[in-house]
Write a protein that holds these residues in place. Structure first.
Motif, PDB file in Angstrom:
ATOM      1  N   GLN A 230       0.805  -1.235   0.000  1.00 19.94           N
ATOM      2  CA  GLN A 230       0.000   0.000   0.000  1.00 19.94           C
ATOM      3  C   GLN A 230       0.832   1.276   0.000  1.00 19.94           C
ATOM      4  O   GLN A 230       0.268   2.361   0.111  1.00 19.94           O
ATOM      5  CB  GLN A 230      -0.964  -0.002   1.208  1.00 19.94           C
ATOM      6  N   GLY A 231       2.139   1.203  -0.094  1.00 18.56           N
ATOM      7  CA  GLY A 231       2.939   2.430  -0.130  1.00 18.56           C
ATOM      8  C   GLY A 231       4.400   2.073  -0.356  1.00 18.56           C
ATOM      9  O   GLY A 231       4.781   0.899  -0.349  1.00 18.56           O
ATOM     10  N   ILE A 232       5.215   3.103  -0.573  1.00 21.63           N
ATOM     11  CA  ILE A 232       6.659   2.896  -0.752  1.00 21.63           C
ATOM     12  C   ILE A 232       7.381   3.907   0.112  1.00 21.63           C
ATOM     13  O   ILE A 232       7.044   5.112   0.097  1.00 21.63           O
ATOM     14  CB  ILE A 232       7.061   3.047  -2.236  1.00 21.63           C
ATOM     15  N   LEU A 233       8.327   3.419   0.885  1.00 21.42           N
ATOM     16  CA  LEU A 233       9.053   4.276   1.829  1.00 21.42           C
ATOM     17  C   LEU A 233       9.716   5.452   1.093  1.00 21.42           C
ATOM     18  O   LEU A 233      10.410   5.250   0.085  1.00 21.42           O
ATOM     19  CB  LEU A 233      10.127   3.450   2.549  1.00 21.42           C
ATOM     20  N   GLY A 234       9.454   6.669   1.590  1.00 20.52           N
ATOM     21  CA  GLY A 234      10.096   7.858   1.010  1.00 20.52           C
ATOM     22  C   GLY A 234       9.355   8.441  -0.184  1.00 20.52           C
ATOM     23  O   GLY A 234       9.757   9.489  -0.699  1.00 20.52           O
ATOM     24  N   LEU A 235       8.302   7.777  -0.656  1.00 24.83           N
ATOM     25  CA  LEU A 235       7.519   8.319  -1.777  1.00 24.83           C
ATOM     26  C   LEU A 235       6.161   8.798  -1.269  1.00 24.83           C
ATOM     27  O   LEU A 235       5.587   8.193  -0.350  1.00 24.83           O
ATOM     28  CB  LEU A 235       7.284   7.237  -2.850  1.00 24.83           C
ATOM     29  N   ARG A 241       1.415   5.149  -5.666  1.00 21.65           N
ATOM     30  CA  ARG A 241       0.222   4.433  -6.138  1.00 21.65           C
ATOM     31  C   ARG A 241       0.312   3.997  -7.611  1.00 21.65           C
ATOM     32  O   ARG A 241       0.094   2.819  -7.924  1.00 21.65           O
ATOM     33  CB  ARG A 241      -1.002   5.326  -5.890  1.00 21.65           C
ATOM     34  N   PRO A 242       0.667   4.927  -8.539  1.00 24.67           N
ATOM     35  CA  PRO A 242       0.730   4.479  -9.950  1.00 24.67           C
ATOM     36  C   PRO A 242       1.783   3.398 -10.171  1.00 24.67           C
ATOM     37  O   PRO A 242       1.565   2.487 -10.980  1.00 24.67           O
ATOM     38  CB  PRO A 242       1.109   5.758 -10.718  1.00 24.67           C
ATOM     39  N   LEU A 243       2.898   3.492  -9.446  1.00 15.06           N
ATOM     40  CA  LEU A 243       3.945   2.475  -9.607  1.00 15.06           C
ATOM     41  C   LEU A 243       3.451   1.124  -9.086  1.00 15.06           C
ATOM     42  O   LEU A 243       3.599   0.082  -9.749  1.00 15.06           O
ATOM     43  CB  LEU A 243       5.212   2.925  -8.860  1.00 15.06           C
ATOM     44  N   LEU A 244       2.828   1.141  -7.892  1.00 12.98           N
ATOM     45  CA  LEU A 244       2.303  -0.121  -7.331  1.00 12.98           C
ATOM     46  C   LEU A 244       1.205  -0.692  -8.224  1.00 12.98           C
ATOM     47  O   LEU A 244       1.122  -1.909  -8.421  1.00 12.98           O
ATOM     48  CB  LEU A 244       1.769   0.115  -5.913  1.00 12.98           C
ATOM     49  N   ASP A 245       0.354   0.207  -8.767  1.00 14.01           N
ATOM     50  CA  ASP A 245      -0.730  -0.276  -9.646  1.00 14.01           C
ATOM     51  C   ASP A 245      -0.143  -0.922 -10.901  1.00 14.01           C
ATOM     52  O   ASP A 245      -0.612  -1.973 -11.345  1.00 14.01           O
ATOM     53  CB  ASP A 245      -1.668   0.873 -10.043  1.00 14.01           C
ATOM     54  N   TYR A 246       0.885  -0.286 -11.460  1.00  9.60           N
ATOM     55  CA  TYR A 246       1.509  -0.866 -12.665  1.00  9.60           C
ATOM     56  C   TYR A 246       2.112  -2.235 -12.333  1.00  9.60           C
ATOM     57  O   TYR A 246       1.900  -3.224 -13.051  1.00  9.60           O
ATOM     58  CB  TYR A 246       2.601   0.051 -13.250  1.00  9.60           C
ATOM     59  N   LEU A 247       2.852  -2.289 -11.229  1.00 11.39           N
ATOM     60  CA  LEU A 247       3.514  -3.558 -10.877  1.00 11.39           C
ATOM     61  C   LEU A 247       2.484  -4.648 -10.580  1.00 11.39           C
ATOM     62  O   LEU A 247       2.680  -5.817 -10.924  1.00 11.39           O
ATOM     63  CB  LEU A 247       4.457  -3.351  -9.692  1.00 11.39           C
ATOM     64  N   ALA A 248       1.370  -4.250  -9.948  1.00  5.80           N
ATOM     65  CA  ALA A 248       0.311  -5.238  -9.653  1.00  5.80           C
ATOM     66  C   ALA A 248      -0.292  -5.763 -10.954  1.00  5.80           C
ATOM     67  O   ALA A 248      -0.544  -6.965 -11.098  1.00  5.80           O
ATOM     68  CB  ALA A 248      -0.760  -4.615  -8.774  1.00  5.80           C
ATOM     69  N   ARG A 249      -0.500  -4.858 -11.927  1.00 11.15           N
ATOM     70  CA  ARG A 249      -1.046  -5.318 -13.231  1.00 11.15           C
ATOM     71  C   ARG A 249      -0.047  -6.232 -13.922  1.00 11.15           C
ATOM     72  O   ARG A 249      -0.403  -7.262 -14.485  1.00 11.15           O
ATOM     73  CB  ARG A 249      -1.324  -4.110 -14.143  1.00 11.15           C
ATOM     74  N   HIS A 250       1.234  -5.849 -13.848  1.00  5.18           N
ATOM     75  CA  HIS A 250       2.278  -6.630 -14.524  1.00  5.18           C
ATOM     76  C   HIS A 250       2.407  -8.029 -13.908  1.00  5.18           C
ATOM     77  O   HIS A 250       2.402  -9.043 -14.603  1.00  5.18           O
ATOM     78  CB  HIS A 250       3.605  -5.877 -14.424  1.00  5.18           C
ATOM     79  N   ILE A 251       2.502  -8.075 -12.590  1.00  9.14           N
ATOM     80  CA  ILE A 251       2.783  -9.344 -11.909  1.00  9.14           C
ATOM     81  C   ILE A 251       1.620 -10.326 -12.052  1.00  9.14           C
ATOM     82  O   ILE A 251       1.820 -11.535 -11.969  1.00  9.14           O
ATOM     83  CB  ILE A 251       3.115  -9.062 -10.417  1.00  9.14           C
TER      84      ILE A 251
END
Ligand code: SIN
Length: 301
Positions: A230-235, A241-251
């Motif tokens: 649900q988050g990335i340290l320091g961001l 959110r967009p990075l996690l959403d992209y990675l979730a779609r990719h994985i």
């Protein structure tokens, strides 16, 4: 998407002499034949572990296990892991009873949504074992996806960007989406009573490497899912959110997946460090009953 050449993922047999592996999909998963789990020798177990790291999930049909058999099998991998959601079965504190009765209708079943098991813990489970007791005539399958393969398929540029990032794994959304109160005010998921004394700790969660290294093989895998990451340290949230959403779609691309049709007596083991999984809520009117155990893992690195 083309999964081959096999340099990405080698699903060929690996010289196993004491077990037979039959790959399930091109991306991951294999049936292991020729093994009776309660009497498996140490030499066979070494090959089963090797196959587990290679295929990410492996399964054994027609095993006819008791709870004690499953406990003993789990302990061959190492000590039991912490289950944050339940307090186990009577007399078996480290065994979780996953049950949905035919008459039960719920918005979400336990394990729905792509996830890795309890990554909000400081030491999330390494391996999970799930045994089918009562299987619906259709539905109730489980899906897995290969997060090592998903990492391999990223560009070198994105891989470099992700190195060193730490993902916030929290149970906040899992609790919000799946836990309900019954008529007595007890917290339940489906027909299972939840015991979550440590809710605050589960929500606080932990920050783990977004790209983690497997302690046995040294291979790297994405450590991200759609429920707990649900988050990335320091961001800032709007950056993460967009990075996690992209990675979730990719994985979770179908190309990286395998899907298992359960039968009573099937035992599945999967390595939570290198795959995600999800359950389906598609068997209303039919009972599904499983027995689950987990092996304690290391602090992810
Ligand atoms: C789980 O997430 O551990 C359960 C998966 C399933 O019931 O298929």
């Amino acid at each position: 998407m083309q999964l081959y050449p096999l340099s990405y993922y080698d699903d060929q047999a690996n010289g196993y002499t004491l077990i037979k592996t039959v790959p399930l999909s091109s991306a991951m998963g294999a049936e292991i034949q020729g093994v009776h789990l309660p009497t498996m020798s140490d030499a066979q177990f070494a090959q089963v572990k090797s196959a587990l790291y290679r295929y990410k999930m492996v399964y054994f049909r027609d095993q006819n296990l008791t709870i004690a058999d499953q406990e003993k099998l789990t302990l061959r991998f190492g000590p039991f892991g912490t289950d944050a959601y339940t307090k186990g079965m009577p007399g078996h504190p480290n065994v979780q009873h996953l049950l949905k009765e035919a008459s039960t209708k719920v918005d979400r079943v336990f394990g729905e949504g792509w996830h890795t098991d309890s990554p909000f813990l400081a030491q999330p489970p390494a391996v999970s074992l799930l045994y089918g007791i009562h299987i619906p005539p259709y539905g109730g399958d489980t899906w897995w996806t290969n997060s090592e393969l998903a990492y391999d398929f990223l560009s070198e540029g994105l891989k470099a960007l992700l190195q060193g990032l730490r993902v916030h794994m929290t149970a906040r959304e899992a609790i919000r989406l799946t836990v309900r109160k019954d008529a007595q005010g007890k917290e339940i998921v489906g027909d299972m009573q939840m015991v979550m004394q440590e809710q605050e700790e589960m929500i606080r969660g932990n920050y783990h490497p977004l790209v983690r290294t497997h302690p046995e093989t040294g291979k790297q895998a994405l450590y991200v899912d759609t429920i707990y990451a649900q988050g990335i340290l320091g961001l800032k949230d709007e950056e993460a959110r967009p990075l996690l959403d992209y990675l979730a779609r990719h994985i979770t691309r179908e190309d990286f997946c395998c899907r298992l049709r359960w039968t009573a007596g099937t035992l599945v083991m999967w390595d939570n460090r290198i795959c995600l999984h999800k359950a389906f809520n598609d068997y209303d009117g039919h009972k599904r009953e499983m027995i689950r155990t987990i092996v304690n893992g290391e602090v992810p690195f």
